[in-house]
Design an enzyme around this catalytic site. Structure first.
Site, short mmCIF file in Angstrom:
data_model
loop_
_atom_site.label_atom_id
_atom_site.label_comp_id
_atom_site.label_asym_id
_atom_site.label_seq_id
_atom_site.Cartn_x
_atom_site.Cartn_y
_atom_site.Cartn_z
CB CYS A 122 -1.08 -0.14 1.10
SG CYS A 122 -0.14 -0.05 2.73
CE LYS A 195 -3.78 -4.12 8.12
NZ LYS A 195 -2.86 -3.76 7.20
NE ARG A 205 -5.44 3.06 5.92
CZ ARG A 205 -6.68 2.73 5.60
NH1 ARG A 205 -7.65 3.42 5.35
NH2 ARG A 205 -6.93 1.21 5.90
NE ARG A 217 -5.41 0.30 3.49
CZ ARG A 217 -4.72 0.87 2.71
NH1 ARG A 217 -5.12 0.34 1.33
NH2 ARG A 217 -3.77 1.72 2.87
CD GLU A 233 -8.22 -14.41 7.48
OE1 GLU A 233 -7.15 -14.68 7.16
OE2 GLU A 233 -8.87 -13.62 6.46
CE LYS A 248 -2.51 -2.68 11.57
NZ LYS A 248 -1.64 -2.63 10.38
CB SER A 274 -1.82 5.11 13.80
OG SER A 274 -2.97 4.80 13.03
#
Ligand code: PBG
Length: 322
Positions: A122, A195, A205, A217, A233, A248, A274
């Site tokens: 990304c 995620k 970002r 996304r 997963e 996450k 973040s």
């Protein structure tokens, strides 16, 4: 036995007894500090939504890593901001790429600092999506090719571990095989298995310059409403050879961290992302909370939920008080 024979306060009376019976202990060696690196020299650009975090050029980053290491930080996670982007993100596997340069520079000054590279496209694609776009969607299988190339390139540059964060199906196995085929059978893979498509990535970002040009996304990251899918997963990544799996974000997903811990026997990491960091900083800047106390409580809660390892931007602020 009930009260009054049982009095739970007996074990809370002094710091000494509280220390003896504490179930969860937070220590410096559990923490990984994420860092952003960009081209140039002498550059230290503040990230406005993440006070205390910077986009650093390689020279500044190496000095910063030296300081972190001497203060007790044992591991860092690198994100690159390349000079140029391309359609597929394959530019990330350039042997002279920004993260490749950064790893070499860090290893020169602090060889014992454990250096992990995030693996994703990304930050390297012109459109800001995590993979190759085919007919308007992020194509899974062609993206695996670039992810494997990026991983091998970073392994050659000297990283200690790769951490794919792209959420393509099958990437753990493809990356594992590529590393094995290229003489890196001992290099561990920490896969971002669980995620979620989260609004908590906003400040990141800005820091990584990786906001998708259009769309979101949700076609590849998980729906925050899903809990059972997280187990699928995790199971898949473990079967494909992940050495560590990751959940996450962390704070709104403590239930998921505990589910994974209860179901699988594999080291588990959580990413205190973040947006979680930015909210704490914003309130602390206003004097509304005690930042140090709050951060310790947050990180302890993530460990208590079941994480063995925590990736957190608070690492550099909290390390001196652990
Ligand atoms: C790249 C990546 C992201 C984060 C880590 N790796 C952003 C995203 O998926 O959009 C987010 C980290 C953070 O918010 O701190 N795929």
């Amino acid at each position: 036995m009930e009260y009054p024979q049982t009095r739970l306060r007996r074990l809370r009376q002094t710091p000494a007894i509280r220390d003896l019976v504490r179930e969860t202990k937070l220590s410096a060696e559990d923490l990984i500090m994420p860092l952003f690196v960009r081209h140039g020299r002498g550059i230290k650009n503040p990230v406005p939504s993440m006070p205390g975090n910077f986009q650093m050029s390689v020279d500044i980053l190496a000095l910063h890593c030296q300081d972190l290491y001497h203060r007790g930080v044992r591991a860092v996670l690198l994100f690159g901001i390349p000079e140029q982007k391309d359609e597929t993100g394959d530019i990330a596997s350039d042997p002279g790429g920004i993260v490749q340069q950064a790893v070499a520079a860090i290893k020169k000054v602090v060889p014992d600092l454990y250096v992990i590279a995030d693996i994703c496209n990304c930050g390297y694609t012109t459109h800001g999506h995590c993979g190759t776009i085919v007919d308007g969607v992020v194509d899974n299988d062609s993206t695996l090719v670039t992810l494997a190339r990026q991983s091998v390139s970073l392994a050659r540059a000297g990283v200690d571990m790769v951490a794919p964060s792209d959420m393509m199906d099958g990437r753990t196995g493809v990356i594992r095989k590529a590393l094995d085929d290229n003489d890196f059978p001992e290099l561990p893979v920490m896969t971002y298995s669980v995620k979620y498509a989260s609004a908590f990535y906003g400040p990141f970002r800005e820091a990584a310059e990786s906001t998708p040009g259009s769309g979101d996304r949700k076609g590849y990251q998980m729906d925050p409403a899903n809990r059972l899918e997280a187990l699928r997963e995790a199971r898949q990544d473990i079967a494909e050879g992940a050495d560590i799996i990751l959940v996450k974000p962390a704070l709104n997903y403590l239930d998921i961290i505990r589910d994974i811990k209860n179901n699988f026997n594999i080291p588990l990491a959580a990413y205190n992302v973040s947006g979680e960091f930015a909210m704490v900083k914003a309130a602390a800047t206003k004097g509304w909370i005690d930042e140090n106390q709050i951060v310790k409580e947050i990180l302890t809660s993530i460990k208590r939920a079941g994480a063995d390892i925590i990736i957190s931007y608070h690492t550099q602020d909290i390390i001196d008080s652990l």
